[in-house]
Design an enzyme around this catalytic site. Structure first.
Site, mmCIF file in Angstrom:
data_model
loop_
_atom_site.group_PDB
_atom_site.id
_atom_site.type_symbol
_atom_site.label_atom_id
_atom_site.label_comp_id
_atom_site.label_asym_id
_atom_site.label_seq_id
_atom_site.Cartn_x
_atom_site.Cartn_y
_atom_site.Cartn_z
ATOM 1 N N GLU A 98 35.128 -21.600 12.860
ATOM 2 C CA GLU A 98 33.832 -20.797 13.189
ATOM 3 C C GLU A 98 33.407 -21.751 14.175
ATOM 4 O O GLU A 98 33.749 -22.893 14.206
ATOM 5 C CB GLU A 98 32.856 -20.880 12.021
ATOM 6 C CG GLU A 98 31.579 -20.313 12.451
ATOM 7 C CD GLU A 98 31.289 -19.013 12.957
ATOM 8 O OE1 GLU A 98 32.016 -18.702 14.227
ATOM 9 O OE2 GLU A 98 30.582 -18.139 12.113
ATOM 10 N N ASP A 99 32.585 -21.097 15.259
ATOM 11 C CA ASP A 99 32.072 -22.042 16.557
ATOM 12 C C ASP A 99 30.828 -22.774 15.886
ATOM 13 O O ASP A 99 30.924 -24.118 16.149
ATOM 14 C CB ASP A 99 31.784 -21.380 17.608
ATOM 15 C CG ASP A 99 30.674 -20.206 17.424
ATOM 16 O OD1 ASP A 99 30.550 -19.880 16.183
ATOM 17 O OD2 ASP A 99 30.379 -19.443 18.328
ATOM 18 N N ASP A 102 24.682 -21.788 11.989
ATOM 19 C CA ASP A 102 23.250 -22.091 12.670
ATOM 20 C C ASP A 102 22.570 -21.768 11.402
ATOM 21 O O ASP A 102 22.161 -22.348 10.540
ATOM 22 C CB ASP A 102 23.111 -21.118 13.848
ATOM 23 C CG ASP A 102 21.643 -21.215 14.174
ATOM 24 O OD1 ASP A 102 20.891 -22.134 14.161
ATOM 25 O OD2 ASP A 102 21.260 -20.042 15.188
ATOM 26 N N PHE A 151 19.897 -24.767 21.832
ATOM 27 C CA PHE A 151 20.813 -23.595 22.098
ATOM 28 C C PHE A 151 22.027 -24.177 22.880
ATOM 29 O O PHE A 151 21.673 -24.678 24.197
ATOM 30 C CB PHE A 151 20.305 -22.396 22.666
ATOM 31 C CG PHE A 151 21.281 -21.256 22.643
ATOM 32 C CD1 PHE A 151 21.351 -20.373 21.412
ATOM 33 C CD2 PHE A 151 22.096 -20.753 23.596
ATOM 34 C CE1 PHE A 151 21.997 -19.294 21.239
ATOM 35 C CE2 PHE A 151 22.913 -19.751 23.514
ATOM 36 C CZ PHE A 151 23.045 -19.086 22.337
ATOM 37 N N ARG A 164 31.396 -19.303 28.553
ATOM 38 C CA ARG A 164 32.414 -19.824 27.472
ATOM 39 C C ARG A 164 33.351 -20.538 28.033
ATOM 40 O O ARG A 164 34.149 -21.367 27.129
ATOM 41 C CB ARG A 164 32.923 -18.410 27.015
ATOM 42 C CG ARG A 164 32.016 -17.460 26.085
ATOM 43 C CD ARG A 164 32.835 -16.232 25.302
ATOM 44 N NE ARG A 164 32.209 -15.476 25.089
ATOM 45 C CZ ARG A 164 31.459 -15.319 23.733
ATOM 46 N NH1 ARG A 164 31.536 -16.287 23.132
ATOM 47 N NH2 ARG A 164 30.557 -14.270 23.332
#
Ligand code: IMP
Length: 176
Positions: A98-99, A102, A151, A164
């Site tokens: 997963e990136d 959160d 963010f 990206r």
């Protein structure tokens, strides 16, 4: 600071060091076993492609797409599955990549979904984790960086589909 270059938050070099460390740990933990690596699209594609090159095991790579975000920076709270894995996971070791964790909604729902396939084991690797935002219980077995609630973009992560391609993790300032 210009329009195309968010400020560096975590450099390419620092990411590479952590990815190598995680690759070594995964290789050690699954010694003599096979692994199905599931890249959670889209955000994890850069992290996953670097990580698999540091894992010295027989691997199968699968892709899954699910999101709890639209084009903004706040989770919608509802997980939408857009693409599922294409092989049987029954009795196999699964590593979800997963990136960022959160609120934890996305990965906790994906883990539940994968567990329904009766794998031998399920582990989670995440590039980033924001503990301040966590709402759903999740275990991250291989974590590259714990970060404050900002963010971030780059290294696969986007803001409204952009950034990206950056080789580093950056933060957006006024003007983006
Ligand atoms: P969660 O379900 O709230 O844990 O959100 C996880 C997903 O939200 C990640 O897979 C990302 O796609 C997205 N996300 C959360 N925080 C960020 C961020 O700082 N930058 C880019 N994407 C983010």
């Amino acid at each position: 600071m210009n329009f195309y270059s968010p400020e560096v938050f975590i450099s390419e070099e620092d990411i590479a060091i952590r990815v190598q460390t995680l690759g070594n740990a995964i290789t050690k933990d699954f010694a003599n076993e096979e692994l199905v690596v599931i890249c959670v699209l889209k955000g994890a594609f850069v992290f996953c492609s670097d990580l698999i090159k540091k894992i010295n095991l027989p691997l199968r790579i699968e892709f899954l797409s699910a999101s709890s975000y639209g084009d903004g920076t706040v989770s919608s709270g509802v997980l939408k599955m857009q693409m599922d894995v294409s092989c049987s996971l029954e009795g196999r070791n699964v590593l979800l990549v997963e990136d960022i964790v959160d609120t934890g909604l996305t990965i906790s729902e994906i883990v539940k979904h994968i567990e329904n396939h009766n794998p031998k084991s399920v582990r989670v690797a995440s590039l980033l984790y924001k503990p301040e935002k966590l709402k759903h219980s999740v275990t991250i077995d291989y974590l590259a960086f714990e970060i404050e609630d900002r963010f971030v973009v780059g290294y696969g992560l986007d803001y409204a589909g952009r950034f990206r391609e950056l080789p580093y993790l950056g933060v957006l300032n006024a003007g983006h």
